[in-house]
Design an enzyme around this catalytic site. Structure first.
Site, PDB file in Angstrom:
ATOM      1  N   THR A 109       7.962 -63.678 -16.186  1.00  0.00           N
ATOM      2  CA  THR A 109       8.188 -63.951 -14.767  1.00  0.00           C
ATOM      3  C   THR A 109       9.618 -64.449 -14.565  1.00  0.00           C
ATOM      4  O   THR A 109      10.350 -64.686 -15.526  1.00  0.00           O
ATOM      5  CB  THR A 109       7.221 -65.027 -14.244  1.00  0.00           C
ATOM      6  OG1 THR A 109       7.640 -66.316 -14.731  1.00  0.00           O
ATOM      7  CG2 THR A 109       5.794 -64.754 -14.678  1.00  0.00           C
ATOM      8  N   ASP A 140      22.362 -64.686 -11.338  1.00  0.00           N
ATOM      9  CA  ASP A 140      21.668 -64.232 -12.537  1.00  0.00           C
ATOM     10  C   ASP A 140      22.646 -64.090 -13.709  1.00  0.00           C
ATOM     11  O   ASP A 140      22.370 -64.545 -14.825  1.00  0.00           O
ATOM     12  CB  ASP A 140      20.977 -62.888 -12.258  1.00  0.00           C
ATOM     13  CG  ASP A 140      20.098 -62.442 -13.412  1.00  0.00           C
ATOM     14  OD1 ASP A 140      19.077 -63.100 -13.670  1.00  0.00           O
ATOM     15  OD2 ASP A 140      20.446 -61.437 -14.066  1.00  0.00           O
ATOM     16  N   LYS A 150      22.947 -66.306 -17.306  1.00  0.00           N
ATOM     17  CA  LYS A 150      23.092 -65.719 -18.648  1.00  0.00           C
ATOM     18  C   LYS A 150      24.323 -66.274 -19.353  1.00  0.00           C
ATOM     19  O   LYS A 150      24.278 -66.608 -20.546  1.00  0.00           O
ATOM     20  CB  LYS A 150      23.189 -64.194 -18.538  1.00  0.00           C
ATOM     21  CG  LYS A 150      21.929 -63.529 -18.047  1.00  0.00           C
ATOM     22  CD  LYS A 150      22.116 -62.015 -17.911  1.00  0.00           C
ATOM     23  CE  LYS A 150      20.839 -61.340 -17.430  1.00  0.00           C
ATOM     24  NZ  LYS A 150      20.984 -59.877 -17.293  1.00  0.00           N
TER      25      LYS A 150
END
Length: 822
Positions: free
Chosen positions: A552, A675, A679
């Site tokens: 998820t 996002d 990372k």
């Protein structure tokens, strides 16, 4: 012609349909072998006789007579059902009933069932059985004769658990002739003292009778027919994959008998050991199966253990000494004291120099055992040299039996390693000098997990990994498909049972410890109910190698991870958010994993299936110094950059990326650069940089104003209005001979320079490594002391459900391989 002794227990005789099978087996073996047969009482006859004796002793003689008479008549009825009309038995049965009636009336008169009377009472079960079985064989055309083993089994006077006196018994049997082609059917369980009193031989007494008969006759084999297919590799109630063991050595059989295995008893094995006669344990209802052979050789496969046993309902008693009791010989004293009071000790281990001892007794014997020890050690306890005996009730004795494997290295390491990996706390342990068996004491609640883990680790079964999947969306759905496709191959080629046991989404939870079919798990989940995920952790933790797999993008999952670690569950995650929490909260997450000795794998959080994190970890572990990390970390933004460079409109490219499953459910999560920032932060923290998400300089892929739309339709309408402006931006880059890329740059602190972390769109020159990227490819370039001139580059597909799911599956498999330790 082979000489065989066949023994049939009560379960082979008393249940509907079983006696006919017995007669078939005897007929088949009689055609090619010289036979003698030993039989027990039918079914529950022994229990009914005991109940009748208790009623008689209580003055209920008429009820006792009715109960006992019904038990014998049931045996007769089952025999007639199997063999038809019986000749010559009515008189014999009438005599037995009359003798039984006299005995019960006598018990009623004295109001007591003495040990002598009890043995005489129980003898009627076997004495009736041999008459009926011999008559049934005669009705089948097989000449047979009933033999009361009390004629030849001479015992001591220990009523209820008598031992046979071998020399006197062998002499009696030598005098008992066997007429040619006649099957002698002997009573099991019974003997007689030198003074003529009936005795019984205790647990597995009929097997004992058969072993003695086989030894005296010099039989080629003893076949013990029962209701199971042989000695099992583990309790089938605990281990689905348990199977019949093909071979056991006599010594292994003695180990198992000493551990209370129902079908074996030391007194049965010892006559066979002395004579070298093999015993074969077979299933009456499946005579085509080979069963388990017990002989001098046993199994020869040094790669595979024999079996793992579990003895529940134990209490561990610990007596701890001090330097003053170093020469107190606690072990021998404790063992002798308990033996004098006939308290069985199932496990014992002694501390170095003898100043401490731990032993296991049955729960029912625990208080008595403690009283015995307190009396035996009263002087040392009074002086304070010993701590009072400490009892831990409700434990289980788990034992690995592995004679052939025991001659190789690291058996104990694998045994205890399997328990440790499973999170099973070992309270005490012991290994004999022969390495034939290793035993340990564990909590009762860990019994199933301990047995399953050892069973798998010692090559007795496939290694099971129990997967609970969170999320059935793009990545989760692909993972289910890959599980379905790869499970047979993993089982066949790698001996790995990768079992899906649970699936959950935001509304439903589906769980089955037996396993779910990945093919239709999503459909079944839609029909499942709701339940808190935390409530599923207890059930998951009880399974072999439990792994929580998070596919998820949900927030707040760190609390569930920590609960999983506390339950002894490993975590594999594609979810980046827990790794980008504030540093203190991230540290708590990793500390929870370390404290619980659980694995936390998250390779896919940065490069989907690319080994980016593992590569960085290896650089750091081997002492290299990282100078710069540069990369296109978002396969989604890489895809968009390539599409826009090829001339596609912004809105069209984003819509297609979303359709292909490259973006998050709302593409703004990708276009905003958050996002990619997450990372980059994950990589920076792996490098040891103490940075927060707020420390990352983030420039969105598109103007920030476009990202304010929660509604997808409004968002895409805004993108369409941006198409022309973005096209002009792309044209400007083309004029400068540059290519659009969304890059992350991580620079550790240097001389006079603070660490920095940036993500954003840039135009890179045509010779930049990022220009080689196609489609959703991602890349990371590591410039280090060792790779200064030519950076180490990791490149490949960096987005999409299939590749991310493959990375998650690779993490699960890597976890499994690490835990197997072989």
């Amino acid at each position: 012609m082979a000489s065989l002794v066949l023994k049939f227990g009560g379960s082979s005789l008393g249940k509907p349909g079983r006696l006919a099978r017995v007669l078939d087996i005897v007929a088949k073996e009689h055609a090619s072998s010289s036979l003698e047969v030993v039989v027990s009482a039918f079914g529950d006859t022994t229990d009914h006789l005991l109940e009748a004796g208790a009623k008689a002793a209580n003055g209920e003689v008429d009820a006792a007579l009715t109960l006992a008479g019904r038990a014998l008549e049931d045996s007769r009825r089952r025999t007639v059902e199997a063999a038809g009309a019986l000749e010559g038995v009515d008189t014999l049965l009438a005599e037995l009933r009359e003798a039984l009636e006299r005995l019960l009336r006598g018990v009623g008169a004295v109001g007591e069932l003495s040990p002598v009377s009890r043995d005489e009472l129980l003898s009627f079960g076997e004495r009736t059985s041999v008459v009926l079985v011999a008559a049934a064989l005669n009705a089948r055309g097989i000449s047979a004769r009933a033999v009361d083993a009390r004629q030849w089994a001479i015992t001591d006077e220990a009523h209820g658990d008598a031992s046979v006196l071998w020399e006197a018994t062998a002499a009696r049997l030598a005098a008992l002739t066997r007429p040619a082609d006649v099957v002698l059917v002997h009573t099991g369980f019974l003997g007689r003292t030198a003074s003529g009193k009936t005795t019984t031989l205790g647990r597995n007494g009929s097997d004992y009778t058969a072993a003695l008969l086989a030894r005296a006759r010099g039989a080629d084999e003893l076949h013990v027919w029962t209701d199971v297919p042989g000695v099992m590799s583990a309790d089938p109630g605990l281990v689905d994959e348990a199977y019949p063991v093909a071979r056991l050595s006599y010594r292994e059989a003695l180990e198992l008998a000493g551990l209370g295995l129902r079908m074996l008893h030391p007194r049965t094995v010892l006559p066979l050991l002395a004579s070298g006669i093999p015993m074969r344990i077979r299933n009456t209802m499946a005579p085509e199966l080979p069963g388990t052979v017990v002989d001098a050789t046993g199994a020869t496969d040094s790669e595979r253990a024999t079996c793992v046993t579990s003895l529940e309902g134990m209490t561990l008693i610990d007596v701890e000494g001090s330097q003053r009791t170093a020469r107190a010989d606690l072990g021998p004293r404790v063992a002798s004291a308990l033996a004098r009071e006939s308290v069985p000790v199932w496990f014992e281990t002694q501390a170095p120099r003898g100043n401490g001892v731990a032993l296991a007794v049955a729960d029912a014997d625990a208080d008595h055992a403690r009283a015995i020890l307190e009396e035996e050690l009263a002087r040392e306890l009074g002086r304070g040299d010993l701590a009072p005996p400490r009892l831990q009730r409700g434990v289980t004795l788990v034992t690995l039996v592995a004679e052939a494997m025991g001659r190789t290295v690291n058996v104990a390491g694998r045994f205890f390693g399997a328990l440790g990996i499973a999170g099973v706390n070992v309270k005490a342990a012991s290994q004999g000098a022969t390495s034939r068996a290793i035993s340990c004491v564990v909590e009762r609640g860990d019994t199933a997990l301990a047995v399953r883990s050892v069973h798998a680790a010692m090559n007795l079964a496939h290694e099971q990994v129990s997967v609970f999947l969170l999320g059935k969306g793009t990545v989760g759905g692909q993972l289910l498909a890959q599980l379905s496709a790869e499970q047979p191959k993993l089982l066949r080629e790698h001996d790995l049972d990768l079992r899906l046991v649970g699936v959950a989404d935001s509304r439903h939870v589906l769980f089955s410890e037996r396993g779910l079919d990945p093919t239709n798990a999503t459909e079944e989940l839609g029909r499942a109910g709701t339940a808190p995920l935390e409530a599923q952790l207890d059930a998951l933790a009880r399974l072999p190698v439990p792994v929580l797999v998070d596919c998820t993008a949900a927030t707040g999952m760190e609390a569930l991870y920590q609960a999983a670690f506390a339950h002894g569950i490993h975590v594999v995650a594609a979810n980046k958010k827990p790794l980008t929490l504030p540093l203190g909260e991230r540290a708590q997450l990793f500390d929870a994993a370390r404290r619980a000795h659980r694995a936390y794998r998250y390779e896919t959080t940065v490069g989907a299936s690319l080994p980016v994190i593992e590569t960085l970890k290896n650089l750091v572990r081997t002492g290299d110094r990282v100078l710069l990390i540069e990369g296109s970390l978002s396969g989604t933004l890489g895809y968009l950059s390539n599409a826009l460079t090829a001339g596609e409109k912004l809105s069209t490219a984003v819509a297609e990326a979303r359709r292909r499953g490259y973006t998050e459910p709302h593409p703004r999560d990708d276009l905003g650069g958050v996002d990619a920032a997450r990372k980059a932060l994950i990589l920076a923290r792996e490098l040891g940089l103490r940075l927060e998400l707020s420390d990352v300089t983030v420039e969105p892929f598109v103007r920030s104003e476009l990202l304010a739309h929660d509604d997808l339709d409004a968002f895409f309408e805004a993108l369409r209005r941006e198409d022309d402006a973005f096209e002009e931006r792309m044209a400007s880059l083309r004029r400068e001979a540059r290519v659009l890329r969304y890059l992350a740059t991580i620079e550790p602190e240097g001389a006079g320079r603070a660490a920095s972390l940036r993500v954003g769109p840039v135009g890179v020159p045509s010779d930049h490594p990022a220009t080689r990227l196609r489609g959703t490819e991602a890349f990371v370039a590591f410039t280090t002391e060792r790779y200064r001139e030519h950076p180490l580059v990791v490149q490949g597909a960096g987005a999409g459900g299939a590749v991310t799911a493959a990375g998650v599956l690779a993490d699960v498999l890597a976890l499994s391989q690490t835990l197997r330790g072989r």
